[in-house]
Design a protein around this motif. Structure first.
Motif, short mmCIF file in Angstrom:
data_model
loop_
_atom_site.label_atom_id
_atom_site.label_comp_id
_atom_site.label_asym_id
_atom_site.label_seq_id
_atom_site.Cartn_x
_atom_site.Cartn_y
_atom_site.Cartn_z
N PRO A 3 0.82 -1.22 0.00
CA PRO A 3 0.00 0.00 0.00
C PRO A 3 0.85 1.27 0.00
O PRO A 3 1.87 1.35 0.70
N ILE A 4 0.41 2.25 -0.78
CA ILE A 4 0.99 3.59 -0.77
C ILE A 4 -0.01 4.50 -0.08
O ILE A 4 -1.16 4.60 -0.51
N LYS A 5 0.40 5.17 0.98
CA LYS A 5 -0.52 6.00 1.74
C LYS A 5 -0.71 7.37 1.07
O LYS A 5 0.25 7.98 0.61
N SER A 6 -1.96 7.82 1.06
CA SER A 6 -2.28 9.15 0.58
C SER A 6 -1.90 10.18 1.64
O SER A 6 -1.57 9.84 2.78
N ASP A 7 -1.98 11.47 1.28
CA ASP A 7 -1.69 12.52 2.25
C ASP A 7 -2.62 12.43 3.45
O ASP A 7 -2.20 12.62 4.59
N ARG A 8 -3.89 12.13 3.19
CA ARG A 8 -4.84 12.00 4.30
C ARG A 8 -4.51 10.77 5.15
O ARG A 8 -4.54 10.84 6.38
N ILE A 12 -3.32 10.65 9.37
CA ILE A 12 -3.83 9.78 10.42
C ILE A 12 -2.72 8.87 10.94
O ILE A 12 -2.59 8.65 12.15
N MET A 13 -1.92 8.33 10.03
CA MET A 13 -0.81 7.45 10.44
C MET A 13 0.13 8.16 11.41
O MET A 13 0.59 7.57 12.41
N ARG A 14 0.42 9.42 11.14
CA ARG A 14 1.31 10.16 12.05
C ARG A 14 0.70 10.23 13.44
O ARG A 14 1.41 10.11 14.45
N GLY A 15 -0.62 10.43 13.50
CA GLY A 15 -1.28 10.45 14.81
C GLY A 15 -1.23 9.10 15.49
O GLY A 15 -0.90 9.00 16.68
N ALA A 16 -1.55 8.04 14.74
CA ALA A 16 -1.54 6.70 15.31
C ALA A 16 -0.15 6.32 15.82
O ALA A 16 -0.01 5.74 16.92
N CYS A 17 0.86 6.66 15.05
CA CYS A 17 2.23 6.29 15.43
C CYS A 17 2.71 7.12 16.62
O CYS A 17 3.39 6.60 17.51
N ALA A 18 2.37 8.40 16.64
CA ALA A 18 2.77 9.24 17.77
C ALA A 18 2.10 8.77 19.06
O ALA A 18 2.71 8.78 20.13
N ILE A 19 0.84 8.35 18.96
CA ILE A 19 0.14 7.84 20.14
C ILE A 19 0.77 6.52 20.60
O ILE A 19 0.99 6.30 21.80
N ALA A 20 1.07 5.64 19.65
CA ALA A 20 1.73 4.37 20.01
C ALA A 20 3.06 4.64 20.71
O ALA A 20 3.41 3.98 21.70
N TRP A 104 -5.82 3.81 15.81
CA TRP A 104 -6.39 5.14 16.03
C TRP A 104 -6.96 5.64 14.70
O TRP A 104 -6.26 5.71 13.72
N ASN A 105 -8.25 5.90 14.70
CA ASN A 105 -8.92 6.35 13.47
C ASN A 105 -8.66 5.43 12.29
O ASN A 105 -8.48 5.88 11.15
N GLY A 106 -8.60 4.13 12.56
CA GLY A 106 -8.51 3.15 11.48
C GLY A 106 -7.12 2.82 11.01
O GLY A 106 -6.95 2.01 10.09
N PHE A 107 -6.09 3.42 11.61
CA PHE A 107 -4.71 3.13 11.22
C PHE A 107 -3.91 2.67 12.44
O PHE A 107 -4.22 3.02 13.58
N VAL A 108 -2.85 1.90 12.15
CA VAL A 108 -2.04 1.28 13.19
C VAL A 108 -0.70 1.99 13.34
O VAL A 108 -0.05 2.32 12.34
N GLY A 265 -9.10 12.19 20.16
CA GLY A 265 -9.45 11.11 19.23
C GLY A 265 -9.92 11.59 17.87
O GLY A 265 -10.49 10.83 17.10
N LYS A 266 -9.65 12.85 17.54
CA LYS A 266 -10.10 13.39 16.25
C LYS A 266 -8.92 13.88 15.44
O LYS A 266 -7.85 14.17 15.97
N ILE A 267 -9.16 14.01 14.14
CA ILE A 267 -8.13 14.49 13.23
C ILE A 267 -8.33 15.99 13.03
O ILE A 267 -9.44 16.44 12.79
N HIS A 268 -7.27 16.77 13.13
CA HIS A 268 -7.37 18.21 12.98
C HIS A 268 -6.56 18.65 11.77
O HIS A 268 -5.63 18.01 11.38
#
Length: 268
Positions: A3-8, A12-20, A104-108, A265-268
């Protein structure tokens, strides 16, 4: 297909990874002499609730088995997938790896660190240091236009120079909407081989290294993997983004200012 991730997706991935990474950072500070591995697991559950995410490990299915913990907590000769236990008490000289994967928001977001409880034997400290060095060598090789084998070969080169064993049965992997995506990223391999790396790929790079033999055994619980010779093992991991400007480590803890944003828990 990788998979190649889109900007969106990446937002979300950055949020999920930072939370992890934040959960893991808290666990590393929590782990100390006298604490049980079950205490660590339950602390992880609490931190995840505070940060509005859930464990990607809890009830993860492998055949008929379901993983019973919120994080993997592996001590000394346990390589990976150790399960928190009330009777497994950390003591001075232990090393403990904590593998934290959250959704988080569907991403790991996926990361692991091995910490030393108090002081340990010099050869064990050297093992931990070499694993960290191997991880960063692998990350440095995660460049656009390169190959998966470049990452594997970079890790292998550092490990073999240190005289350590490489666990071959388990590998790094792609990560995103699923905890395990293509490609597999072994910790050994030949540079210039394997899938081509492209900007937008997110990869979990994770050396698993042993002080002695690389041979492993699986405990009767079906999850816990140990070294066959009983010697210590080390596991360290980051989630990394391949970009046009080089690799970007995504699993870095949140600042105090960022915590308020992501814990909603939201994306800004």
């Amino acid at each position: 297909m990788i998979p190649i991730k889109s900007d969106r997706d990446l937002k979300i991935m950055r949020g999920a990874c930072a939370i992890a990474a934040t959960v893991l950072d808290r666990l590393c500070r929590f782990a100390r002499e006298g604490v049980s591995t079950l205490d660590i697991d339950l602390a992880a559950k609490k931190y995840m609730e505070e940060l509005s995410c859930r464990s990607a490990c809890y009830h993860y299915r492998c055949g008929k088995l379901r993983y019973p913990g919120y994080v993997c907590v592996s001590v000394n000769d346990e390589v990976i997938h150790g399960i928190g236990r009330a009777d497994r008490i950390l003591k001075k000289g232990d090393i403990v790896s904590m593998d934290v994967s959250v959704v988080w928001n569907g991403f790991v977001g996926d990361n692991t660190r091995t910490v030393i409880i108090g002081d340990c034997a010099p050869e064990v400290k050297a093992l931990v240091d070499c694993t960290d060095k191997a991880l960063h060598a692998g990350i440095a090789a995660a460049v656009e236009g390169g190959r998966v084998g470049d990452i594997s070969a970079a890790v292998q080169s550092v490990v073999e120079a240190g005289g350590y064993g490489i666990v071959e049965e388990f590998t790094g992997h792609g990560v995103g909407r699923e905890m395990h995506e293509d490609p597999q990223i072994p910790n050994y391999g030949i540079a210039g081989t394997g899938a081509k790396l492209r900007a937008g790929m997110t990869l979990a790079i994770e050396p698993m290294i042993t002080l002695g033999s690389s041979e492993i055994v699986v405990e009767p619980d079906g999850w816990t993997v140990r070294t066959a010779d009983g010697l210590p093992s080390c596991h360290i991991e980051h989630t990394v983004l391949v970009t046009k400007d080089g690799p970007e480590i995504l699993t870095l803890p949140l600042s105090d200012e960022e915590l308020g944003i992501y814990s909603a828990g939201k994306i800004h």
